[in-house]
Each structure stands twice: as structure tokens, then as C-alpha cells.
Enzyme design. Structure first.
Site, mmCIF file in Angstrom:
data_model
loop_
_atom_site.group_PDB
_atom_site.id
_atom_site.type_symbol
_atom_site.label_atom_id
_atom_site.label_comp_id
_atom_site.label_asym_id
_atom_site.label_seq_id
_atom_site.Cartn_x
_atom_site.Cartn_y
_atom_site.Cartn_z
ATOM 1 C CG HIS A 313 -2.045 0.922 1.147
ATOM 2 N ND1 HIS A 313 -1.946 2.257 1.464
ATOM 3 C CD2 HIS A 313 -3.313 0.712 0.742
ATOM 4 C CE1 HIS A 313 -3.120 2.819 1.246
ATOM 5 N NE2 HIS A 313 -3.958 1.923 0.808
ATOM 6 C CG ASP A 371 -8.469 -4.261 -2.350
ATOM 7 O OD1 ASP A 371 -9.649 -4.050 -2.058
ATOM 8 O OD2 ASP A 371 -7.711 -3.401 -2.826
HETATM 9 N N1 ACO Z 1 4.085 -7.570 -4.839
HETATM 10 C C1 ACO Z 1 5.420 -7.608 -5.033
HETATM 11 N N2 ACO Z 1 6.239 -6.558 -4.870
HETATM 12 C C2 ACO Z 1 5.672 -5.398 -4.507
HETATM 13 C C3 ACO Z 1 4.280 -5.274 -4.299
HETATM 14 C C4 ACO Z 1 3.474 -6.423 -4.477
HETATM 15 N N3 ACO Z 1 2.156 -6.386 -4.291
HETATM 16 N N4 ACO Z 1 3.984 -4.000 -3.945
HETATM 17 C C5 ACO Z 1 5.163 -3.345 -3.937
HETATM 18 N N5 ACO Z 1 6.177 -4.186 -4.268
HETATM 19 C C6 ACO Z 1 7.614 -3.855 -4.302
HETATM 20 C C7 ACO Z 1 7.980 -3.061 -5.528
HETATM 21 O O1 ACO Z 1 8.379 -3.894 -6.585
HETATM 22 C C8 ACO Z 1 9.093 -2.201 -5.005
HETATM 23 O O2 ACO Z 1 10.255 -3.003 -4.900
HETATM 24 P P1 ACO Z 1 11.714 -2.336 -5.156
HETATM 25 O O3 ACO Z 1 11.882 -1.304 -4.051
HETATM 26 O O4 ACO Z 1 12.663 -3.473 -5.047
HETATM 27 O O5 ACO Z 1 11.672 -1.725 -6.513
HETATM 28 C C9 ACO Z 1 8.675 -1.876 -3.576
HETATM 29 O O6 ACO Z 1 7.847 -3.001 -3.184
HETATM 30 C C10 ACO Z 1 7.883 -0.573 -3.442
HETATM 31 O O7 ACO Z 1 6.820 -0.639 -4.378
HETATM 32 P P2 ACO Z 1 6.153 0.609 -5.084
HETATM 33 O O8 ACO Z 1 5.389 0.150 -6.287
HETATM 34 O O9 ACO Z 1 7.181 1.684 -5.265
HETATM 35 O O10 ACO Z 1 5.159 1.090 -3.948
HETATM 36 P P3 ACO Z 1 3.965 2.064 -4.150
HETATM 37 O O11 ACO Z 1 3.725 2.689 -2.827
HETATM 38 O O12 ACO Z 1 4.175 2.952 -5.311
HETATM 39 O O13 ACO Z 1 2.781 1.064 -4.565
HETATM 40 C C11 ACO Z 1 0.871 -0.277 -4.587
HETATM 41 C C12 ACO Z 1 1.712 0.723 -3.793
HETATM 42 C C13 ACO Z 1 0.519 0.275 -5.983
HETATM 43 C C14 ACO Z 1 -0.445 -0.508 -3.844
HETATM 44 C C15 ACO Z 1 1.662 -1.599 -4.726
HETATM 45 O O14 ACO Z 1 2.007 -2.100 -3.467
HETATM 46 C C16 ACO Z 1 0.893 -2.661 -5.522
HETATM 47 O O15 ACO Z 1 0.923 -2.645 -6.766
HETATM 48 N N6 ACO Z 1 0.193 -3.614 -4.817
HETATM 49 C C17 ACO Z 1 -0.605 -4.589 -5.459
HETATM 50 C C18 ACO Z 1 -1.928 -3.983 -5.888
HETATM 51 C C19 ACO Z 1 -2.853 -3.757 -4.717
HETATM 52 O O16 ACO Z 1 -3.080 -4.638 -3.906
HETATM 53 N N7 ACO Z 1 -3.435 -2.553 -4.675
HETATM 54 C C20 ACO Z 1 -4.399 -2.200 -3.630
HETATM 55 C C21 ACO Z 1 -4.080 -0.917 -2.996
HETATM 56 S S1 ACO Z 1 -5.212 -0.682 -1.673
HETATM 57 C C22 ACO Z 1 -6.572 0.002 -2.340
HETATM 58 O O17 ACO Z 1 -6.610 0.600 -3.373
HETATM 59 C C23 ACO Z 1 -7.806 -0.229 -1.569
#
Ligand code: ACO
Length: 436
Positions: A313, A371
Site C-alpha cells: 500500500h 482487498d
Molecule cells: N508484490 C510484489 N512486490 C511489490 C508489491 C506487491 N504487491 N507492492 C510493492 N512491491 C515492491 C515493488 O516492486 C518495489 O520493490 P523495489 O523497491 O525493489 O523496486 C517496492 O515493493 C515498493 O513498491 P512501489 O510500487 O514503489 O510502492 P507504491 O507505494 O508505489 O505502490 C501499490 C503501492 C501500488 C499498492 C503496490 O504495493 C501494488 O501494486 N500492490 C498490489 C496492488 C494492490 O493490492 N493494490 C491495492 C491498494 S489498496 C486500495 O486501493 C484499496
């Protein structure tokens, strides 16, 4: 906003004059540096794609402490609201700032209930869609279309219009989502029945047919109500910021909420519960719990492009408090429906266990978000996967409206207009076609 005694000074290594920036304190949470005069005084913008360090507004509605895993609506912890209040009380709280007393609650409930029907013409509008259209495509259209049906509540600058638009949107969203569903499955629409609760009425509009009586299960009704409460608001996330930005132009409330619905559709936002359930079903097809290790290897491989949906998140760097409540509801619903051994729930538990212990997830502070479990609950209730995000939109509508109304009532409100760092071609001449 309380001014802080501390001031920030921005200095430049090229000898340009430095600038003093005021700092404001909120009730809780990080202070903000006021950069509103920055461009006027220095000719420079700030650069913050994705708004990682930017507070776009001041707000009194929702507070999140991502490190602690804390979520407050108007100061009340989500854990207490989920246990002690129903969704309509939560709506009243988000809209008005205080929980209703018994009289206020029944008046609000009566008001919302009075507006649950939609203009009969809307079914003909709905009929224009393909039957296999994605429900979020349909919802974006239907919510936007409300502005064509309710002309008397489209002036966003008129507080009475905003108030009646708010009630209409909260009241009509369940009717529209249920109509979108019935249209897909080719069943007759079920009109609202106003002696039922908000979530009971929605369940009936979704699952009843004219052929037989529909009995609302209190456990499922409560579970759905909890889903609505947990999704009601979440401060300045992508869809809420979209609603604020859209509304800042002075467009009507229905159009602004339709923009929020469109934004919510994305898989990184509201579409995540659908994506999460699809992921669980894919792993199940691959071999279920036995294949969890293999799947996790793909998730950790940066080149695979696979993410563990329902994990991570932007704000929570701890367990999402809503995920805990949803896990509880998930168990209750599966028990009620005799699905305790549901393979997808078992698979979700196995994934969660591994992820919570795995260095990759621990180091990045990736925890389950709401979720992760809400999809399993909704599927167990009988809600088809593509409709999950529409249910989220239904629940979030009140948050969007509360945020929109807060913005319009804010004396400092201006049309939203971010700036940019331009890195494209500078001024150049167009060559005649033959010379290109
Ligand atoms: N699975 C695997 N790796 C992940 C995930 C995941 N679900 N989420 C983040 N990471 C990793 C990224 O690859 C990144 O790794 P790195 O530092 O080695 O490059 C690090 O964790 C940080 O990730 P970001 O994408 O920069 O984090 P951000 O805060 O931008 O993204 C997000 C948040 C979009 C929610 C992300 O965690 C994601 O895509 N999760 C899956 C989708 C999801 O469940 N969304 C629901 C959000 S809650 C809502 O809307 C109610």
C-alpha cells in the site's frame, strides 16, 4: 491549520536569495511546508510525481498513520466504527463530522431510503450497453448520467444542491450497481424495498427474483455493511484526489463522482480486489497451496512483472487495519455459508503466512491490504468477481462526496492545476511535408 514556530529556509547553491517558508501543524501527522509562494518568489516549481511528499489540501475527514496501521474517520478508529456503527451512521459521520444521535440517525436513514429509486428512464440508458460490458464501464456511464436525470441538484456551488446530490448518490448507488448486475445476467431489475437496511436492500436487489421471496441473511447483511464501512473513505487516494480535482473546475457533483468511479477501476487501486481474486484462482488452477512457493518466486523476480495482489500500500507500511477486520468477517461469512474449507481462503492464508515471513516482503514493509480478504468474502456471498470494484465504488461514494463538499466549502479552494517540468523539444520550426 496552526502555524508552527519553526520555519523552513530554502537556500540555493548559486547564490540566489534564500526563501523562508511557513510550516503548519495538523492535529496529528506530519507538518507541512507551505510552498504556495515559491513560484512567485523564486520562479521555481516543486517536483513530486505521484505526490509522494505533497499534501494537496487540509482536511478534517480521515486520518491514516501508515506506519502504525491506524485509520480514523473524524477521529474515530475504524475498529470501533466497524463494531459499533452501521454504514449509514458512518456516512452521517463522514458527511457531518459527528456521529448521529438516535433521532438524527432515523431521519438520515429515512432521507436516504426515500431516494433509493432511480428515474425509470435510466433502465433504457442502461439498455444501450452490451450485456457483457464490464460493470465499472457501466457504472462510470450510469453515475455520469445521473447529472442528466437530476438537474435540480447539479450546482456544485449551491449548498442545498450539494446536500441533495449527496443523499441521492448514497441512496442510488446500490440500486445502480444491482441494476448493472441484473442487466448482465438477464434478470428483471428488482426495485428497492425501503423497510430493509441499506445493505439488506442491496442484497435483495442483487439476488432476489420476482418469482420468490428473498430472505436476507443477517450475517451476510452485516458482512456487507462492514465492507461498506471499511471502504467508506481513505483520505487523499487516487480516486478521491480525482474527485477533488474534477470538482475543482465547478463541474456538477455527479460528474465529479463519475470521475472517481473511473479512477477507482484501475488494478493498482479499487480494481485490486478483482485482480487479487483472479490471482488466487490462477494459483488454484496451477495446483493450489502446493504451488505457492513457485508463485512467490515469480513475485520476487523483478523481470516477471508479477505482483502479489492485495499486498502493499502506498501509505500503510504496516498491517492495513481494514485487512484484520475483513479477515474476521471472512471467517464469519465462510462459516455461515458452510464454506470453512474454501480452497481459495486456505490458499490466501498460505500466501499471507509466507509473505509475512519472507525477507522480500518484510524488507519492503509489504502487508496485506483490505482487498486481500474482501474479494473472498464477496465471492462467497455470490457477488461476481467483475462487480467487486463497483461495490467498492458504492461504498466509497460517501467519502468522495464528503471530500468534495469539504473542498468546495474551503475558502482557500482554487481550481486544481498542477505544473510540470518540461523536458520535450524546445521551440522549433515546422518543415514543409516534402522536407520531413
Ligand atoms: N508484490 C510484489 N512486490 C511489490 C508489491 C506487491 N504487491 N507492492 C510493492 N512491491 C515492491 C515493488 O516492486 C518495489 O520493490 P523495489 O523497491 O525493489 O523496486 C517496492 O515493493 C515498493 O513498491 P512501489 O510500487 O514503489 O510502492 P507504491 O507505494 O508505489 O505502490 C501499490 C503501492 C501500488 C499498492 C503496490 O504495493 C501494488 O501494486 N500492490 C498490489 C496492488 C494492490 O493490492 N493494490 C491495492 C491498494 S489498496 C486500495 O486501493 C484499496
Amino acid at each position: 491549520m496552526t502555524p508552527s514556530d519553526v520555519k523552513a529556509t530554502l537556500s540555493f547553491s548559486d547564490g540566489s536569495p534564500s526563501m523562508e517558508l511557513p510550516i503548519y501543524k495538523g492535529t496529528i501527522g506530519p507538518d507541512v511546508i507551505d510552498i504556495r509562494k515559491l513560484y512567485g518568489q523564486t520562479g521555481k516549481f516543486t517536483y513530486d510525481p505521484g505526490f509522494l511528499s505533497t499534501a494537496s489540501c487540509n482536511s478534517t475527514i480521515t486520518y491514516i498513520d501508515g506506519d502504525k496501521g491506524e485509520l480514523l474517520y473524524r477521529g474515530y478508529p475504524i475498529e470501533q466504527l466497524a463494531v459499533n456503527c452501521d454504514y449509514l451512521e458512518t456516512c452521517y459521520l463522514l458527511l457531518n463530522g459527528e456521529l448521529p444521535n438516535a433521532t438524527q440517525k432515523s431521519e438520515f436513514q429515512a432521507r436516504v431510503t426515500n431516494h433509493t429509486m432511480v428515474n425509470e428512464q435510466m433502465q433504457f440508458f442502461l439498455r444501450g450497453f452490451r450485456r457483457d460490458a464490464h460493470p465499472m464501464a457501466v457504472m462510470t456511464g450510469l453515475v455520469g448520467a445521473l447529472s442528466a436525470f437530476y438537474h435540480d441538484s447539479t450546482d456544485i456551488n449551491n449548498p442545498e444542491h450539494r446536500e441533495i446530490a449527496a443523499i441521492r448518490l448514497i441512496a442510488k448507488m446500490p440500486t445502480l450497481v444491482a441494476m448493472a448486475y441484473k442487466y448482465t445476467v438477464g434478470q428483471p431489475y428488482i426495485y428497492p424495498k425501503n423497510d430493509l437496511s441499506y445493505s439488506g436492500n442491496f442484497l435483495r436487489m442483487m439476488f432476489a427474483t420476482p418469482c420468490e421471496e428473498y430472505k436476507v441473511s443477517p450475517v451476510i447483511e452485516r458482512a456487507l455493511d462492514r465492507i461498506f464501512i471499511l471502504h467508506a473513505d481513505h483520505e487523499q487516494n487516487a480516486s478521491t484526489s480525482t474527485v477533488r480535482l474534477c470538482g475543482s473546475s465547478g463541474t456538477n457533483p455527479f460528474a465529479a463522482i463519475a470521475a472517481g468511479v473511473a479512477c477507482l477501476w484501475g488494478p493498482a487501486h479499487g480494481g485490486a480486489n478483482e485482480a487479487c481474486l483472479n490471482m488466487l484462482e490462477d494459483i488454484q488452477k496451477m495446483g493450489g497451496v502446493a504451488k505457492v512457493g513457485e508463485f512467490m518466486n515469480q513475485v520476487k523476480d523483478k523481470n516477471s512483472g508479477v505482483r502479489l495482489m492485495g499486498f502493499g500500500h502506498r501509505v500503510y507500511k504496516n498491517y492495513d487495519p481494514r485487512a484484520k477486520l475483513m479477515q474476521e468477517t471472512c471467517k464469519e461469512v465462510l462459516m455461515e455459508l458452510g464454506l470453512e474449507n474454501d480452497p481459495l481462503f486456505k490458499l490466501a492464508m498460505a500466501l499471507e503466512k509466507i509473505a509475512l515471513e519472507d525477507d522480500y516482503f518484510v524488507a519492503r514493509k509489504l502487508y496485506p491490504n483490505v482487498d486481500f480478504y474482501s474479494g473472498i468474502v464477496q465471492r462467497a456471498i455470490g457477488i461476481p468477481v467483475p462487480l467487486f470494484t463497483a461495490i467498492f465504488a458504492l461504498a466509497r461514494t460517501v467519502g468522495w462526496i464528503a471530500q468534495l463538499n469539504e473542498m468546495i466549502a474551503d475558502p482557500e479552494y482554487k481550481i486544481g492545476r498542477p505544473r510540470q517540468l518540461f523536458v520535450g523539444a524546445a521551440n522549433r520550426d515546422v518543415k514543409p511535408l516534402a522536407q520531413r
